[in-house]
Scaffold this motif. Structure first.
Motif, PDB file in Angstrom:
ATOM      1  N   VAL A 109       7.588 -33.790  44.099  1.00 32.99           N
ATOM      2  CA  VAL A 109       8.885 -34.119  44.684  1.00 32.99           C
ATOM      3  C   VAL A 109       8.689 -34.417  46.161  1.00 32.99           C
ATOM      4  O   VAL A 109       8.281 -33.546  46.926  1.00 32.99           O
ATOM      5  N   PRO A 110       8.971 -35.649  46.591  1.00 33.24           N
ATOM      6  CA  PRO A 110       8.817 -35.958  48.012  1.00 33.24           C
ATOM      7  C   PRO A 110       9.883 -35.252  48.834  1.00 33.24           C
ATOM      8  O   PRO A 110      11.040 -35.179  48.435  1.00 33.24           O
ATOM      9  N   GLU A 111       9.479 -34.701  49.965  1.00 32.18           N
ATOM     10  CA  GLU A 111      10.436 -34.078  50.860  1.00 32.18           C
ATOM     11  C   GLU A 111      10.906 -35.110  51.881  1.00 32.18           C
ATOM     12  O   GLU A 111      10.195 -36.066  52.189  1.00 32.18           O
ATOM     13  N   THR A 131      15.322 -33.394  44.834  1.00 30.63           N
ATOM     14  CA  THR A 131      15.480 -32.759  43.520  1.00 30.63           C
ATOM     15  C   THR A 131      14.839 -33.554  42.394  1.00 30.63           C
ATOM     16  O   THR A 131      14.797 -33.084  41.255  1.00 30.63           O
ATOM     17  N   GLY A 132      14.340 -34.757  42.681  1.00 30.73           N
ATOM     18  CA  GLY A 132      13.772 -35.580  41.619  1.00 30.73           C
ATOM     19  C   GLY A 132      14.811 -35.997  40.590  1.00 30.73           C
ATOM     20  O   GLY A 132      14.481 -36.226  39.424  1.00 30.73           O
ATOM     21  N   TRP A 133      16.052 -36.123  41.008  1.00 34.86           N
ATOM     22  CA  TRP A 133      17.165 -36.392  40.088  1.00 34.86           C
ATOM     23  C   TRP A 133      17.013 -37.762  39.439  1.00 34.86           C
ATOM     24  O   TRP A 133      16.879 -38.778  40.115  1.00 34.86           O
ATOM     25  N   THR A 134      17.037 -37.797  38.105  1.00 35.71           N
ATOM     26  CA  THR A 134      16.903 -39.059  37.370  1.00 35.71           C
ATOM     27  C   THR A 134      18.045 -39.313  36.400  1.00 35.71           C
ATOM     28  O   THR A 134      18.132 -40.389  35.825  1.00 35.71           O
ATOM     29  N   ASP A 135      18.918 -38.325  36.208  1.00 34.84           N
ATOM     30  CA  ASP A 135      19.977 -38.466  35.216  1.00 34.84           C
ATOM     31  C   ASP A 135      21.049 -39.451  35.678  1.00 34.84           C
ATOM     32  O   ASP A 135      21.178 -39.723  36.872  1.00 34.84           O
ATOM     33  N   PRO A 136      21.846 -39.949  34.735  1.00 34.96           N
ATOM     34  CA  PRO A 136      22.999 -40.765  35.128  1.00 34.96           C
ATOM     35  C   PRO A 136      23.974 -39.948  35.969  1.00 34.96           C
ATOM     36  O   PRO A 136      23.896 -38.719  36.005  1.00 34.96           O
TER      37      PRO A 136
END
Length: 266
Positions: A109-111, A131-136
Motif C-alpha cells: 500500500v503506497p503511503e 487503504t488500497g480501496w478497489t471496490d465500487p
C-alpha cells in the motif's frame, strides 16, 4: 473438516506470511469458510463469479490472488487486510475437479507524500491509495440534501465523498465511519462523523458558515476535547500513516484497509 475460527487460523498459518494457496477437502463448505472470514474481515469483494473475473481486478492488487489457479478459479471472494490479500471460494484442481480453496497474496500500500506548503491536496484520493480501496462506490446515491435539511446545516464535502466512496465500515477495522453525522453533542457545538471502539468520538466544531473549514475535534472517552486544524479526510489519512499523531494507528498496522460492513463488493 469442522470449520471454526481456530480452524481458519490454522489454515492461514499453513499459507505462511506471504503468498500461498491451499486446495481444501472437497466436503468442506466454501460458503461456511466465506462466512467465517466475513465475520473476521468484513464483507468481501467478489473477484470471480461462475468463472468470470471482475474486469476491474488489478494485477498489481487483488488479482494477485488468482495467479495460482491459472484461469481455473470458479468463485473467489477477496478481502484486503493489513499487508495481505485473502481470498476463498472454489477453483478447479489439476484434474479439473472443483474444490474449495484458500489463498493469500502480499499487499503493498503506497503511503501519501507529504503535502507541500500551500498544496491543494485531495485527501480522499490519498485515503483511497492508503487503504488500497478497489471496490465500487459504497453509497453513491446518498440524499445529502435531506440529511443536511434534517441537521439544519450543510456538511463538509470531503466527508460526503468518504461516505459515498467507502460506505458503511471502519478504517483498519477500528475507526467507524458514520453514514450520517450524529447530533448527540450538538449542544456542545459538535457533530460526530466517526468513532472508535475505545469510545473516542471524532467530531467537527460546527460553527462558521463554511462546513469545509470546520476543524476536527476529538472527544475522548473521559470527556476531554482535542482540536485539529484539518478536515476529516486529512485527519484519517494522518492517523493511518503518522506514527507520532496522538491518535495514530500507524504503530499497530504496517498497511491499512477499510473493513466493509455492508455488501458493497459482494
Amino acid at each position: 473438516m469442522e470449520l471454526t475460527q481456530a480452524t481458519v487460523n490454522d489454515l492461514l498459518d499453513r499459507l505462511g506470511p506471504g503468498t500461498g494457496h491451499l486446495y481444501l477437502p472437497a466436503d468442506l463448505d466454501p460458503q461456511a469458510l466465506t462466512d467465517l472470514l466475513d465475520g473476521r474481515y468484513g464483507a468481501p469483494r467478489t473477484l470471480v463469479l461462475d468463472g468470470f473475473t471482475d474486469p476491474t481486478a488489478d494485477e498489481s492488487r487483488d488479482a494477485a490472488l488468482l495467479a495460482p489457479f491459472e484461469g481455473r478459479a470458479v468463485t473467489i471472494r477477496a478481502w484486503a487486510y493489513g499487508d495481505r490479500w485473502i481470498g476463498t471460494g472454489t477453483a478447479r484442481d489439476a484434474a479439473g475437479i472443483v474444490r474449495p480453496v484458500l489463498v493469500a497474496a502480499g499487499r503493498e500500500v503506497p503511503e501519501p507524500l507529504a503535502a507541500a506548503p500551500g498544496e491543494d491536496v485531495d485527501w480522499v484520493r490519498r485515503l483511497i491509495r492508503i487503504t488500497g480501496w478497489t471496490d465500487p462506490a459504497g453509497r453513491p446515491a446518498m440524499d445529502w440534501a435531506k440529511t443536511e435539511a434534517s441537521l439544519g446545516t450543510g456538511l463538509p464535502s470531503d466527508y460526503k465523498r468518504m461516505v459515498e466512496t467507502f460506505g458503511e465500515g471502519a478504517f483498519d477495522g477500528f475507526l467507524d465511519l458514520n453514514q450520517e453525522p450524529w447530533a448527540d453533542l450538538r449542544e456542545d457545538g459538535l457533530l460526530i462523523w466517526a468513532g472508535t471502539e475505545h469510545e473516542d468520538l471524532y467530531c467537527w466544531r460546527a460553527d462558521g458558515g463554511d462546513p469545509d473549514r470546520w476543524p476536527v475535534v476529538v472527544r475522548s472517552f473521559d470527556g476531554k476535547d482535542l482540536a485539529f486544524d484539518c478536515r476529516a479526510a486529512e485527519f484519517v489519512c494522518r492517523i493511518l500513516v503518522d506514527p507520532h499523531h496522538p491518535y495514530t494507528l500507524a504503530r499497530y498496522f504496517d498497511a491499512h484497509w477499510f473493513m466493509t460492513y455492508g455488501g458493497n463488493g459482494s
